[in-house]
Design a protein around this motif. Structure first.
Motif, short mmCIF file in Angstrom:
data_model
loop_
_atom_site.label_atom_id
_atom_site.label_comp_id
_atom_site.label_asym_id
_atom_site.label_seq_id
_atom_site.Cartn_x
_atom_site.Cartn_y
_atom_site.Cartn_z
N GLY A 20 0.22 59.59 -24.60
CA GLY A 20 1.18 60.20 -25.56
C GLY A 20 0.82 59.69 -26.77
O GLY A 20 0.26 58.44 -27.08
N LEU A 21 0.82 60.54 -27.68
CA LEU A 21 0.45 60.25 -29.37
C LEU A 21 1.59 60.05 -30.17
O LEU A 21 2.40 61.13 -30.21
N GLU A 22 1.74 59.14 -30.81
CA GLU A 22 2.82 58.80 -31.84
C GLU A 22 2.13 59.41 -33.02
O GLU A 22 1.03 58.76 -33.57
N LEU A 23 2.84 60.31 -33.84
CA LEU A 23 1.94 60.87 -34.92
C LEU A 23 2.98 60.95 -36.21
O LEU A 23 4.35 60.99 -35.99
N GLU A 24 2.53 60.99 -37.46
CA GLU A 24 3.40 61.01 -38.38
C GLU A 24 2.67 62.01 -39.61
O GLU A 24 1.54 61.95 -39.74
N LYS A 25 3.68 62.74 -40.42
CA LYS A 25 3.08 63.53 -41.26
C LYS A 25 2.71 62.91 -42.69
O LYS A 25 3.32 61.73 -42.90
N GLU A 37 5.08 60.80 -44.76
CA GLU A 37 6.59 61.53 -44.77
C GLU A 37 7.52 60.87 -43.70
O GLU A 37 6.96 59.85 -42.88
N LYS A 38 8.86 60.98 -43.97
CA LYS A 38 9.69 60.30 -43.03
C LYS A 38 9.58 60.69 -41.74
O LYS A 38 9.92 60.16 -40.58
N THR A 39 9.17 61.86 -41.43
CA THR A 39 8.97 62.60 -40.25
C THR A 39 8.16 61.99 -39.35
O THR A 39 6.85 61.60 -39.74
N ALA A 40 8.29 61.95 -38.20
CA ALA A 40 7.13 61.38 -37.12
C ALA A 40 7.63 62.19 -35.79
O ALA A 40 8.67 62.63 -35.66
N SER A 41 6.53 62.18 -34.89
CA SER A 41 6.74 62.79 -33.78
C SER A 41 5.92 62.26 -32.60
O SER A 41 5.18 61.25 -32.91
N GLN A 42 6.23 62.77 -31.28
CA GLN A 42 5.60 61.87 -30.09
C GLN A 42 5.31 63.09 -29.35
O GLN A 42 6.00 63.68 -28.91
N ARG A 43 3.85 63.11 -28.75
CA ARG A 43 3.71 64.36 -27.99
C ARG A 43 2.94 63.72 -26.68
O ARG A 43 2.06 62.55 -26.85
N TRP A 44 3.22 64.17 -25.34
CA TRP A 44 2.68 63.47 -24.35
C TRP A 44 1.89 64.54 -23.51
O TRP A 44 1.71 64.45 -22.09
N GLN A 101 -14.64 79.64 -32.90
CA GLN A 101 -15.24 80.31 -32.01
C GLN A 101 -14.77 79.52 -30.51
O GLN A 101 -14.59 80.45 -29.55
N HIS A 102 -14.61 78.38 -30.44
CA HIS A 102 -14.08 77.69 -29.18
C HIS A 102 -12.89 77.44 -29.08
O HIS A 102 -12.55 76.59 -28.22
N GLY A 103 -12.06 78.06 -29.99
CA GLY A 103 -10.60 78.07 -29.88
C GLY A 103 -10.07 76.64 -30.14
O GLY A 103 -9.15 76.19 -29.32
N ILE A 104 -10.56 75.81 -30.86
CA ILE A 104 -10.03 74.44 -30.96
C ILE A 104 -9.01 74.37 -32.07
O ILE A 104 -9.03 74.84 -33.18
N GLU A 105 -7.90 73.84 -31.67
CA GLU A 105 -6.83 73.84 -32.52
C GLU A 105 -6.86 72.69 -33.64
O GLU A 105 -7.61 71.55 -33.40
N LEU A 106 -5.99 73.01 -34.79
CA LEU A 106 -6.06 71.90 -35.74
C LEU A 106 -4.72 71.65 -36.18
O LEU A 106 -3.78 72.20 -36.46
N LEU A 107 -4.47 70.15 -36.25
CA LEU A 107 -3.24 69.62 -36.76
C LEU A 107 -3.54 68.83 -37.89
O LEU A 107 -3.94 67.68 -37.68
N GLY A 108 -3.28 69.23 -38.93
CA GLY A 108 -3.46 68.88 -40.41
C GLY A 108 -2.49 68.02 -40.85
O GLY A 108 -1.49 68.19 -40.48
N ARG A 109 -2.92 67.14 -41.95
CA ARG A 109 -1.87 66.34 -42.48
C ARG A 109 -1.20 65.37 -41.77
O ARG A 109 -0.15 65.13 -42.00
N THR A 110 -1.87 64.84 -40.63
CA THR A 110 -0.97 64.04 -39.55
C THR A 110 -1.90 62.89 -39.29
O THR A 110 -3.23 62.89 -39.40
N ARG A 111 -1.14 61.77 -39.21
CA ARG A 111 -1.77 60.46 -38.85
C ARG A 111 -1.39 60.05 -37.64
O ARG A 111 -0.23 59.95 -37.22
N LEU A 112 -2.54 59.65 -36.68
CA LEU A 112 -2.11 58.83 -35.50
C LEU A 112 -1.61 57.12 -35.66
O LEU A 112 -2.43 56.55 -36.25
N THR A 113 -0.57 57.01 -35.11
CA THR A 113 -0.01 55.44 -35.39
C THR A 113 -0.08 54.92 -34.19
O THR A 113 0.11 53.61 -34.05
N ALA A 114 -0.04 55.53 -32.81
CA ALA A 114 -0.05 54.59 -31.71
C ALA A 114 -0.72 55.70 -30.46
O ALA A 114 -0.27 56.88 -30.52
#
Length: 826
Positions: A314-319, A337-344, A292-305
């Motif tokens: 910025g968030l450093e994330l890994e699957k 997983e080997k893949t990681a990402s960073q979002r600002w 209802q409130h339009g909240i997005e979900l990013l699952g299977r993800t861990r915050l590392t920094a």
């Protein structure tokens, strides 16, 4: 639907849906053992006394009843509702919340008598649901309870549930009710760091219910930039979060943080969690809120920094993934997983991944633990249950009683002590014999034998009339003889029991010996051939045989409407002379100390004529204890598929249940002032209908259909309903109710007010069905928005539109002078 306070129409629909199941699966599924089946049945009539009784059923099981009605998940009682796999479950939590709200608004919340102090003091650490439930239980046992909490307000994490889901006044009013139980003192703003120290301060025992208040931390770089979820929910207004918010976590607390942030003005909110959508431990309502409130979900993800400062984060994330075949709830099986990402693109981060207790657990016979600190994260109702269980354990330890066996700490089966569901005693008498209540089983299938009567007595019935039996008479009982006109009106086409009178006599002996405090009556009759000598012998022989068996009273079936079409002569008691003759035969030989009831019918031109003939006979036997039973089933015809080619098969049946109650009411009112003792029979399906019988002068009330529909256990509701009704009406006994409507029980037609009201709509309740335009006086039309409007020149105030409006959008009101004049002019 999400849990909410229901409208009156919604409440009515949900109450009607409940089946009052014999197994009560909803009660078994409730952690606090609150019984929806019972509080729903208690509330069905909708009077203040009924709301009081329903509230007692709820609050004495769960003192956070109002709160839980709004926040309980569908995984408890609602999941167990038998309708869940049929169409949809009864909206039990919403019903509960609404009933408590109504009881509070009407000022009829249950008020148990103050407990007597037992001289012992105990402490409770934590003023959340577990701690306060424990405090309430202990206080009801007489303990002086001091509740310590480091916060300035009681309620624990209930105060942090978002306001849109749980208004603060609901929390406050539940706690106010709980504190009104007595012997509870709050010491707020007081932190207890060492529990054993309380034992040296004069407290004999301690319940620790601090909850899980110390947030877990991720232990990652930059975590100091994040806001703890519990800190945020505690006071959202102190933490404005404009821009985009990341909420770390996939549980209920994380959802509350996300939704609250969006409601507080965040432009966007994203949940980042280890779970996928289908793995998140959420209720349906919580999932709907996210959507209802339009909240997005990013699952299977861990915050590392967390990188950056201020509102440029910025968030450093890994699957992450699971090992094949692993369950998400099993720790240690997640793989990175080997893949990681960073979002600002985030301005704020909230970490809501759970919490732990701040106190080290101490084992002691004088210290017990409750709530989340003992069981781990749980619902409010589970915390309340755990608090009651802890209180039981501590009481057992302090009183030297055996420790209770608690299979699961989040399931409690014991209510708070000290509330009587019979605020007014129901004791009365039957021709001088004491009875625990005026309610009896009528001669019908529920009383057809020893086993049935025993079950009834064990359920709490005061007495009963065993089904009609004869000696040496061929008995014909048709197959499929029961019929249902609707859910509260039945019909039958059997006349008597298939058991011979000798068997009934043996069963009477057993029942009288095993249940001497109950009223065991028999029902019989005799031949009506026109040969008076033969007939007299039959009636008298049956009387003597039953008296010899020790029966406590005999009812004589002078009317079996299902045995005929209702025309005079078809039923014995339609003939005053024949009725009087038979009664005289019986009283001539009967023991005057053993009461006799003569069962009549309302299917007569004038019941008064029959009663006067009966009274003339009774007056000739002044020492005999005798009266009548009125008004029995009513002769009627039902159709069913049969062997006839021309049409369906018509069957004569005796109509019983709610449909005949108005007929019985009029019958009783007609004879109320004739001076004959009456046992009311035919129609009552609830305590209020029975109360009408008593107010019309009946000394006892017999039940049949309601027992066939809802079981012998319904007697508890009949008793509690009548007792609460007496209490609300200011009556102190059944004796004060009997004859309350006399000596003028009926307002005559010409005495009814001619002042006519007019119908009016509440637009927000209207469902725009247009059914009100079926007004036979053509007084209602719809506007362009399909809202009804009533023409005062046409509306004659019949109120049918109001009575048939399913949403209760229409109501009657007084006319203005102009509206009254418009009707007169028309």
């Amino acid at each position: 639907m999400p849990n909410q306070i229901l409208s009156d129409a919604q409440l009515r629909a949900e109450l009607r849906k409940c089946e009052f199941c014999e197994e009560k699966p909803c009660r078994e599924a409730c952690p606090a053992h609150c019984s929806p089946a019972d509080f729903i049945l208690a509330a069905k009539l909708g009077e203040p006394a009924d709301y009081q009784r329903a509230a007692a059923e709820i609050m004495m099981a769960n003192p956070f009843g109002g709160v839980c009605g709004l926040v309980c998940p569908e995984t408890h009682c609602k999941a167990a509702c038998v309708y869940k796999t049929f169409d949809r479950a009864v909206e039990i939590p919403s019903v509960q919340a609404t009933l408590i709200a109504k009881a509070k608004a009407l000022g009829v919340m249950p008020r148990p008598a103050a407990p007597a102090p037992n001289g012992k003091q105990v402490a409770v650490v934590g003023a959340g649901p577990a701690g306060l439930a424990a405090a309430a239980y202990l206080a009801r046992l007489g303990y002086a309870v001091t509740v310590f909490d480091q916060e300035s307000q009681p309620g624990g994490t209930c105060n942090w549930i978002p306001e849109h889901r749980l208004p603060r006044d609901v929390v406050q009013s539940d706690i106010e009710w709980l504190l009104s139980l007595g012997l509870i003192e709050l010491k707020l703003g007081t932190k207890v760091s060492h529990v054993p120290a309380l034992l040296s301060q004069g407290y004999q025992g301690v319940v620790v219910a601090t909850g899980l208040m110390k947030p877990f931390v991720l232990g990652i770089p930059g975590e100091e930039q994040a806001l703890a979820g519990l800190t945020y929910l505690k006071n959202p207004g102190a933490h404005p979060l404009p821009g985009k918010v990341a909420v770390i976590g996939g549980g209920a607390t994380a959802v509350d943080c996300a939704v609250t942030a969006k409601l507080q003005g965040a432009s966007a909110v994203e949940l980042i969690c280890l779970e996928r959508w289908d793995e998140m431990p959420l209720t349906t309502a919580e999932r709907e809120e996210l959507q209802q409130h339009g909240i997005e979900l990013l699952g299977r993800t861990r915050l590392t920094a967390i990188r950056g400062t201020g509102q440029n984060l910025g968030l450093e994330l890994e699957k992450v993934t699971l090992a094949p075949g692993a369950k998400f709830s099993v720790p240690g099986l997640r793989k990175v997983e080997k893949t990681a990402s960073q979002r600002w693109d985030f301005n704020h981060v909230i970490v809501a991944i759970g919490a732990r207790s701040e106190l080290a657990k101490v084992e002691s016979a004088q210290i017990v633990w409750a709530g989340d600190a003992h069981t781990g994260p749980a619902t409010v109702v589970q915390a309340s249950a755990s608090g009651k269980n802890a209180a039981q354990e501590l009481h057992a330890s302090l009183s030297g009683e055996p420790r209770p066996v608690i299979a699961k700490h989040t399931k409690s089966r014991t209510p708070l002590p000290g509330y009587s569901m019979l605020p007014v005693p129901l004791d009365c008498d039957f021709f001088g014999r004491p009875l625990r209540s005026p309610f009896l089983l009528s001669a019908a299938p529920p009383s057809d034998g020893y086993d049935q009567m025993r079950k009834a007595y064990e359920a709490g019935w005061a007495g009963g009339v065993m089904k009609t039996a004869f000696d040496g008479v061929p008995i014909h009982i048709p197959a499929r003889y029961m019929h249902a006109f609707d859910e509260k009106t039945y019909g039958n086409c059997d006349n008597v029991s298939g058991h011979p009178l000798d068997r009934v006599c043996d069963e009477i002996r057993r029942l009288v010996a095993e249940f001497p405090d109950r009223l065991t009556l028999a029902s019989t009759g005799g031949p009506v051939t026109g040969d008076d000598e033969h007939d007299r012998a039959g009636w008298q022989a049956n009387t003597k045989k039953l008296e010899a068996a020790g029966v406590m009273g005999i009812e004589y079936s002078l009317s079996c409407p299902q045995g005929g079409d209702g025309t005079e002569g078809d039923i014995v008691s339609q003939n005053p002379k024949l009725t009087a003759k038979i009664i005289e035969w019986i009283l001539e030989v009967g023991d005057p100390e053993i009461p006799k009831l003569f069962k009549l019918t309302g299917a007569v031109t004038s019941i008064a004529v029959i009663l006067r003939a009966v009274k003339e006979v009774l007056d000739r036997f002044p020492t005999s204890k005798a009266g009548v039973t009125l008004a029995n089933t009513f002769p009627s015809l039902t159709f069913r598929a049969g062997d006839k080619a021309e049409w369906e098969e018509g069957i004569l049946v005796g109509m019983s249940g709610e449909g005949v109650a108005p007929i019985s009411n009029l019958t009783l009112a007609t004879v109320a002032n004739l001076g004959v003792t009456v046992s009311g029979n035919g129609g009552p399906m609830d305590h209020k209908a029975a109360a009408h019988f008593l107010a019309l002068g009946a000394r006892t009330v017999q039940f049949c259909t309601v027992v066939m529909k809802q079981g012998y256990g319904v007697v508890d509701h009949l008793h509690a309903g009548l007792s609460h009704l007496l209490s609300r009406r200011g009556l102190g006994s059944v004796g004060e109710l009997i004859g309350r409507a006399l000596p003028h029980p009926v307002t005559g037609f010409m005495d009814l007010s001619p002042v006519k009201g007019i119908s009016q709509v509440t637009p927000e309740l209207c469902r725009h069905c247009g059914n009100c335009t079926r007004c036979p006086y053509l007084a209602i039309t719809l506007d362009e928005d399909k809202i009804p409007h009533t023409d005062p020149a046409r509306c004659i105030g019949c109120s049918i539109c109001v009575q048939k409006c399913f949403s209760l959008a229409l109501h009657m009101r007084e006319r203005t002078p102009a509206e009254a004049e418009a009707l007169r002019e028309d």
